[in-house]
Design an enzyme around this catalytic site. Structure first.
Site, PDB file in Angstrom:
ATOM      1  N   ASP A 185     -12.355  -6.545  -2.161  1.00  0.00           N
ATOM      2  CA  ASP A 185     -12.180  -6.622  -0.707  1.00  0.00           C
ATOM      3  C   ASP A 185     -13.429  -7.281  -0.155  1.00  0.00           C
ATOM      4  O   ASP A 185     -14.520  -6.735  -0.278  1.00  0.00           O
ATOM      5  CB  ASP A 185     -12.078  -5.222  -0.090  1.00  0.00           C
ATOM      6  CG  ASP A 185     -10.726  -4.584  -0.364  1.00  0.00           C
ATOM      7  OD1 ASP A 185      -9.786  -5.317  -0.709  1.00  0.00           O
ATOM      8  OD2 ASP A 185     -10.617  -3.358  -0.230  1.00  0.00           O
ATOM      9  N   ASP A 205       0.863  -1.178   0.000  1.00  0.00           N
ATOM     10  CA  ASP A 205       0.000   0.000   0.000  1.00  0.00           C
ATOM     11  C   ASP A 205       0.896   1.222   0.000  1.00  0.00           C
ATOM     12  O   ASP A 205       1.775   1.357   0.851  1.00  0.00           O
ATOM     13  CB  ASP A 205      -0.885   0.012   1.246  1.00  0.00           C
ATOM     14  CG  ASP A 205      -1.986  -1.033   1.147  1.00  0.00           C
ATOM     15  OD1 ASP A 205      -2.056  -1.718   0.119  1.00  0.00           O
ATOM     16  OD2 ASP A 205      -2.760  -1.158   2.108  1.00  0.00           O
TER      17      ASP A 205
END
Lengths: 223, 207
Positions: free
Chosen positions: A130, A11
């Site tokens: 997700d 990330d």
């Protein structure tokens, strides 16, 4: 034999790697270009950068990171986060990404997946999902009918979509790759596993994980 | 100088950067003049066969490419670039290719997950005849892993051009060599260190 892939996901926020449990409590784990290169040498099969920078103007940094990474890292590179338009995809591919990963934008406008795969080829469009296990209102739970719900906005917003149904839909729209973030979905037929924080903080190394899986009889590429 | 042909099909930056790290001089180009002046040619590419042929035709660079191959310049086709060397492809109907290598480009059978994507083993045909030196797989051991992403594969009529094969449902041809013409179905520029080695071996053909 085609191996299962270990994909290292980083990330990236404002040019640095950050990672937290469920996207909160972000911690700094370093320089993305340097880390991508280290992971590649350690035997990662693919690298993913997930850009979680909120403001548009600061998002320019991801293009620079992709460019620098593509100069040094010679394994497939996927970039996701904040992709809204075909133009975003074009620019990322031009900077050196091999694939782009679409998540929230695909939920809000599923045609984007179709348009993107027609224009750039389905091999470079990844639908990232997700998913989180649904909290059932009913107290009766059995192992077989656990439901997984799709979340958007970096895991913050529940969408009400069923993860498996959604995965099938985006695949039909043309996404060539599916990346399932959570364990339950990988127990199916997933051909890749996406891992992040267990590597960045040195809990396990890529070679350790790969050797472990190989010993379990899974087809894995060791370097 | 190695000319990397830019005909609007996929990511050329990786190929060019991979060669850069090997110290080769490269130029990404779609100009006949550069192809003529180049010491070697690389035709990369990802995407649909017929669109690639259309683009090459529109850019008027098919004649110089064919001439360079005929003159004996080292040539490397990667992925779609390998497939384009063949007589015809069945991708989206039947389409004619460069016909440098006689044979067809076929789709994986319907039971298989396509694209064939990821790291797969390359079974190198042995022994390498001395006429086939320098060898694309020098210092690369048999059954090494390379990165693939494709839905179609090549089937040469003359099996002696096959350098390596890979198993995905069927055993398909994953690398060829016909004189100065090389081709790989895998992406050396995405196959880590071994991919760089294969590119380095190709560069050694250049005088």
């Amino acid at each position: 034999m085609l191996t299962k892939r270990i994909i290292v996901c980083m990330d990236v926020k404002k040019g640095r790697i950050v990672k937290g449990v469920h996207f909160v409590n972000l911690r700094d784990a370093g320089d993305p270009v340097k880390n991508a290169s280290i992971y590649s040498r350690a035997g990662a099969d693919e690298i993913v950068f997930l850009d979680i920078t909120a403001s548009i103007e600061k998002r320019r940094t991801i293009f620079e990171i992709v460019k620098k990474t593509a100069e040094k890292v010679f394994i497939p590179l996927t970039v996701g986060g904040g992709i809204r338009k075909l133009e975003d995809i074009r620019e990322l591919l031009k900077s050196g990404a091999d694939k782009v990963s679409i998540n929230t934008a695909a939920i809000e406008r599923p045609e984007l997946v179709q348009e993107a795969s027609e224009r750039f080829g389905s091999q470079c469009i990844v639908a990232a999902i997700d998913a989180r296990q649904k909290k059932l209102d009913s107290p009766i739970k059995s192992g077989n009918d656990q439901k997984w719900e799709v979340y958007s906005y970096g895991g913050r917003k529940a969408t009400g979509l069923d993860a498996v149904k959604w995965a099938k839909k985006v695949e039909k729209l043309g996404a060539g790759n599916m990346k399932h973030l959570y364990d339950a979905l990988t127990r199916g037929k997933a051909s890749a596993v996406l891992v992040a924080s267990i590597f960045h903080y040195g809990k396990y190394s890529v070679p350790q994980v790969k050797r472990y899986l190989k010993n379990k009889g899974i087809a894995i590429r060791l370097v | 100088m190695i000319a990397i042909i830019d005909y609007g099909m996929g990511n050329l930056r990786s190929v060019s950067k991979a060669l850069d790290t090997l110290g080769a001089q490269v130029k990404i180009t779609n100009k006949a003049k550069d192809i003529k002046e180049a010491a070697a040619i690389i035709l990369p590419g990802v995407g649909a066969f017929h669109r690639a042929m259309e683009n090459l035709t529109k850019l008027y660079i098919l004649p110089p490419i064919l001439r360079a191959i005929k003159e004996g310049k080292p040539f490397l086709g990667i992925c779609l670039g390998l497939q384009l060397l063949f007589t015809e492809s069945e991708e989206h109907g039947t389409h004619t290719g460069l016909n440098i290598v006689k044979g067809k480009v076929k789709r994986f059978s319907s039971g298989l997950k396509v694209p064939h994507m990821g790291w797969n083993q390359v079974n190198i045909k042995k022994p390498v005849p001395s006429a086939q030196k320098p060898n694309l797989f020098k210092n690369i051991s048999d059954k090494s892993y390379f990165y693939f992403i494709h839905s179609y594969f090549v089937e040469p009529e003359d099996k002696s051009v096959i350098l390596a094969s890979t198993k995905y449902g069927t055993n398909f041809t994953s690398a060829i060599r016909m004189g100065n013409v090389f081709g790989t179905q895998f992406h050396p520029e995405k196959s880590g260190n071994l991919g760089l080695k294969a590119l380095k071996n190709f560069c050694q053909c250049i005088r």
